[in-house]
Scaffold this motif. Structure first.
Motif, PDB file in Angstrom:
ATOM      1  N   GLY B  25      31.214  47.082  31.228  1.00 18.21           N
ATOM      2  CA  GLY B  25      31.695  47.864  32.793  1.00 18.21           C
ATOM      3  C   GLY B  25      31.145  47.089  33.896  1.00 18.21           C
ATOM      4  N   ARG B  26      29.966  46.372  33.540  1.00 13.53           N
ATOM      5  CA  ARG B  26      29.236  45.707  34.714  1.00 13.53           C
ATOM      6  C   ARG B  26      29.992  44.422  35.032  1.00 13.53           C
ATOM      7  N   ALA B  27      31.065  43.885  34.100  1.00 16.34           N
ATOM      8  CA  ALA B  27      31.492  42.719  34.335  1.00 16.34           C
ATOM      9  C   ALA B  27      32.614  42.845  34.984  1.00 16.34           C
ATOM     10  N   ARG B  28      33.301  41.699  35.255  1.00 14.95           N
ATOM     11  CA  ARG B  28      34.755  41.911  35.860  1.00 14.95           C
ATOM     12  C   ARG B  28      35.937  42.154  34.990  1.00 14.95           C
ATOM     13  N   LEU B  29      35.516  43.169  34.192  1.00 19.79           N
ATOM     14  CA  LEU B  29      36.637  43.562  33.060  1.00 19.79           C
ATOM     15  C   LEU B  29      37.179  45.010  33.378  1.00 19.79           C
ATOM     16  N   ARG B  30      38.448  45.530  33.235  1.00 24.17           N
ATOM     17  CA  ARG B  30      38.545  46.898  33.257  1.00 24.17           C
ATOM     18  C   ARG B  30      38.520  47.258  31.726  1.00 24.17           C
ATOM     19  N   VAL B  31      37.767  48.334  31.491  1.00 18.16           N
ATOM     20  CA  VAL B  31      37.210  48.855  30.383  1.00 18.16           C
ATOM     21  C   VAL B  31      37.628  50.463  30.375  1.00 18.16           C
ATOM     22  N   ALA B  32      38.142  50.863  29.019  1.00 17.75           N
ATOM     23  CA  ALA B  32      38.446  52.200  28.692  1.00 17.75           C
ATOM     24  C   ALA B  32      37.316  52.486  27.619  1.00 17.75           C
TER      25      ALA B  32
END
Lengths: 423, 469
Positions: B25-32
């Motif tokens: 989540g701290r990266a440029r990623l969409r996370v669920a």
């Protein structure tokens, strides 16, 4: 943590239940203006939530319900001039080394953190029921497990949906009180369960509470609680037979099995009596540390509010002595009074020769039923006293007369109270 | 109906899954972050021995050995920053027989092989000086000064709260019931609809084998290993200064006595292999067996009151080491078979996941605008709100104690209810505030605490208590 200002008072009462309020009333009437702190917003103690009659005859000469009695005790202390402070928790002791002028405590309230130093501190912190966990009852941890305390508060707040079918653990006075509360909330009581061989209350109370319809399963313990989300059943094991049975229910109320709220006493390094698990007190209800007193159900769970209030009256004499005279603290001279099984505890539990004990008698608790048992008081092989009591019943008070106090040898070691239950 | 589309779906919001979601989540990623249960950290993560391990006793060369050592460093640093209670008490591994005593040098060597160099053998006199209430008969001990206590509830909550603060979508009560490959994507089935994702991270703990099967792998079977634990009253805390470990056997690390960050004393765990992944009941044999151990280790403990008894399930598989798999061609990874050390290794596992993803070209660099969190302190070592004069002056509700045994204030209950990851139920409130977890178990405060929680959640007290639907 400790701010600069310390509030200096003569007497501090920790706990505004029947004992603390009675002591505060008597102190105020004697010209000492005590500060009473209670951690609950409303003072009054346990009777605030016990909405049934049986209170007030001794102090107010009429039969009152718990909440009205609590309000009356608060009003009386207020009118006498006590400084009553709710929502104020004593969080610990704040004594500095070598301080001999009194005992200081830290407090937390919405008004902030404070330090109160008092020349006399009365601990009247009461008692609680052992919850399921402390009784080591195995099984799942579903919804529907309560103590009488939690049950009564929930119902007092208007929550009448407790359950459909309850098992009550315990068969002493408070257990029948729990049955009444459950009935009031529309919950059927499937059974009461006690490890003793009969119930431990008055037959009349049992009848009133249960209409004679609730079986008391004696010599039985709960050996498992089942159900994931909600209680589904308890497994009962017979202590004599070893047999087990399953009893379906959605609620289990753990009643009685009182344990003193002694945290402050222990954190203050007071000598703790192995029987009562409360501070060891002498006949004046002095604890082991100078300036510290104890009264009420902290010393003897659970006696009636009236007995606690009488403790509160009694302790004031020793408190006033300590405040007025530049008195030596006498508790160190006391000889411990210890119980031998099946007696569980005796209160007070330290005495000096010739001391006046409250109402001329000790409060005793036995863990055995007995008719006409002989109680003996010995000190180092020497019998000081022997009498036959009418009976002993577990969880119910028994009184031992104090006619033997002038025979104590102050250097003779502990006094032992034993009971012979052959009859 | 769909739950949405993301780059990475993390299945399981225990301490491991939440750590992974936090890192990604701290990266440029969409996370669920998908959790089958009602709350973060409410399965295996909530019921363990709450120790921040050094890994001194791991099997050298295993993934567990490496990740625990790394995780100890990472979580120690993160805890300080996020306000997770940690107490560095150190451990004493106590030898009760000459045979056990003879094993201590080998255990010290094993620690060295695991990269831990600060073990030290102490004799009986020194042992009793350090631990005066230890039962009679101990002949010596191995001292492990960096074994520490950590809060098992704040840790996953801190990860999840930080993840949510950085845009991770947290779905609770949202089990994954199936998975299918659709072109370049995975489509995960949940009761709330499908979730499209590029990557699936399986951190499902006790259900990791089921999720593996959904992803087309028959790698292992999770056998729940129950651990029953007894929590003693806070008045027992002065009896125990260190984590007191037994000499381990091949089967189990054995029964320990340890302080907790809350100021209680813990006794346990048992180790019982079960079939049922929901069987968290305590048993008579378990409780009384533990008490027998306790009577020998610290006899005075038995005079103190028991505050709680609980049981947790460890996710054991056919092998002792972690079940880690990274399958870039399928875009799945598995973090399974993680037992009691997952709390310690969680951040190292998250680091491993990020590293593997980076190696395949996924951009996992942290965004400059990623935020951190500061959690409410539940620990005994740092001042709690009821002791904080400035805080009470600013908001008197921090001076209104409603749970007396644990000294939980009205403001802390309010804060928990208004937090980014609010409690879903009363147990969730307990883990966030410690309300109702003290010696009286609600004798005094059930009604008050429950009324407050009910007001915040728009329910009735009996509903909150689970007494009515």
């Amino acid at each position: 943590m400790i701010p600069g200002s310390v509030e200096e008072v003569e007497a501090l009462v920790v706990g505004g239940g029947p004992a603390g309020l009675a002591a505060a009333t008597a102190l105020a009437r004697a010209g000492v203006r005590p500060v009473v702190v209670d951690r609950e917003p409303e003072l009054g103690g346990i009777p605030r939530h016990t909405d049934h009659p049986g209170y007030g005859m001794r102090e107010f000469h009429r039969i009152m319900r718990g909440p009205a009695y609590a309000r009356a005790c608060v009003g009386r202390a207020e009118r006498a001039g006590a400084d009553l402070r709710g929502a104020t928790t004593v969080t610990g002791w704040a004594d500095s080394d070598g301080d001999t002028t009194g005992r200081a405590v830290t407090t937390t309230s919405p008004g902030g953190i404070g330090v109160i130093r008092a020349r006399a501190v009365l601990l009247a912190t009461g008692t609680r029921e052992r919850p399921r966990t402390a009784r080591l009852v195995p099984g799942t941890r579903p919804a529907g497990l309560l103590t009488t305390g939690a049950l009564q508060q929930l119902v007092a707040l208007g929550n009448e949906t407790i359950g459909r079918r309850a098992v009550v653990v315990g068969a002493e006075h408070v257990s029948f009180s729990a049955v009444l509360t459950l009935r009031h909330a529309g919950c059927l009581v499937a059974a009461m369960v006690t490890d003793e061989r009969r119930h431990q209350s008055y037959a009349a109370l049992r009848l009133a509470a249960t209409w004679g319809r609730v079986p008391v399963l004696t010599r039985s313990v709960i050996t498992a609680i089942t159900g994931r989300k909600r209680v589904e059943a308890v497994e009962l094991t017979g202590l004599d037979t070893g047999g087990t049975q399953r009893l379906e229910c959605d609620t289990v109320v753990f009643t009685g099995d009182w344990f003193p709220d002694h945290e402050l006493a222990r954190r203050g390094g007071l000598v703790i009596d192995p029987g009562t698990r409360a501070p060891r007190v002498d006949a004046g209800y002095r604890a082991s540390a100078p300036g510290v007193f104890a009264a009420g159900n902290l010393l003897h769970g659970a006696e009636t509010a009236g007995v606690c209030a009488r403790d509160g009256d009694w302790v004031v004499a020793a408190m006033l002595d300590w405040l007025r005279a530049d008195a030596r603290w006498p508790a160190a001279d006391g000889v411990p009074v210890e119980c031998l099984p099946p007696l569980r505890w005796v209160s007070p539990n330290a005495v000096a020769p010739g001391a006046a004990v409250p109402h001329g008698r000790f409060l005793l608790r036995s863990s055995a039923f007995a008719r006409r048992p002989r109680i003996t008081v010995d000190q180092a092989e020497r019998t000081l006293w022997s009498e036959r009591l009418r009976r002993t019943v577990p969880t119910m008070p028994v009184h031992l007369r104090a006619g033997w106090l002038d025979r104590i040898d102050p250097n003779g070691g502990a006094v032992h109270v034993s009971v012979e239950t052959s009859s | 109906m769909t739950v949405g589309a993301v780059d990475v779906a993390v299945v399981g919001a225990g301490v491991v899954g939440a750590a992974v979601a936090r890192r990604l989540g701290r990266a440029r990623l969409r996370v669920a972050l998908l959790e089958a249960g009602p709350d973060v950290g409410a399965g295996t993560s909530k019921a363990n021995t709450a120790i921040l391990h050094t890994g001194f006793d791991a099997t050298p060369g295993t993934a567990e050995s490496r990740l625990v050592a790394r995780g100890h460093a990472l979580l120690s640093a993160y805890a300080a920053q996020a306000g997770i209670p940690v107490e560095r008490t150190g451990a004493l591994l106590v030898a009760w027989t000459e045979e056990q005593h003879a094993l201590l040098p080998a255990l010290a060597q094993q620690a060295t092989a695991n990269g831990y160099e600060r073990c030290d053998i102490v004799d009986a006199a020194e042992l009793y000086r350090r631990e005066p209430h230890l039962g009679p008969g101990a002949v010596g001990a191995l001292s492990v000064p960096d074994e520490s206590l950590v809060c098992p509830w704040t840790t996953p909550l801190a990860y999840a709260t930080e993840a949510v603060a950085n845009g991770v979508a947290l779905h609770r009560s949202c089990p994954v019931t199936g998975a299918e490959r659709a072109g370049n994507h995975w489509l995960l089935a949940t009761p709330r609809g499908g979730l499209r994702c590029h990557w699936v991270v399986n951190a499902a703990g006790l259900r990791a084998d089921d999720v593996e099967r959904c992803l087309g792998h028959e790698g292992f079977t999770v056998t729940p290993r129950r651990g029953q634990l007894i929590v003693f009253d806070k008045l027992a805390r002065p009896l125990v200064r260190h984590i007191l470990l037994p000499v381990p056997t091949a089967r189990s690390k054995g029964v320990l006595v340890s302080p907790t960050v809350f100021g209680n004393v813990l006794l346990g765990p048992t180790a019982e292999d079960l079939d049922d992944k929901t069987e968290t009941a305590s048993t008579e044999d378990g409780i009384f067996g533990l008490l027998e151990h306790g009577r020998r280790i610290v006899p005075a403990l038995l005079d103190e009151e028991v505050t709680a008894v609980y049981a947790g399930l460890r996710a054991a598989t056919e092998q002792a080491d972690y079940r880690l798999a990274f399958r870039p061609d399928e875009r799945t990874m598995c973090l399974g078979g993680i037992r009691s050390t997952g709390l310690t290794s969680s951040l190292a596992l998250a680091e491993w996941v990020a590293g593997e993803l980076a190696a395949t070209g996924v951009d996992v660099d942290e965004r400059p605008d990623a935020v951190g969190v500061r959690m409410p302190n539940l620990g005994d070592e740092a001042p709690r709100p009821y002791l904080d004069a400035d805080r009470i002056a600013a908001d008197p509700e921090y001076g209104r104690i409603v749970c007396h045994c644990e000294r939980v204030t009205a403001a802390e209950i309010r804060d928990a209810c208004e937090s980014p990851v609010p409690p879903a139920d009363l147990d969730g409130l307990r883990r966030r505030t410690r309300a109702l977890m003290g010696r009286c178990q609600g004798f005094y405060c059930t009604a008050e605490v429950v009324e407050r929680f009910a007001r915040h959640t728009g329910r009735t007290a009996p509903q909150v208590l689970g007494l009515t639907p």
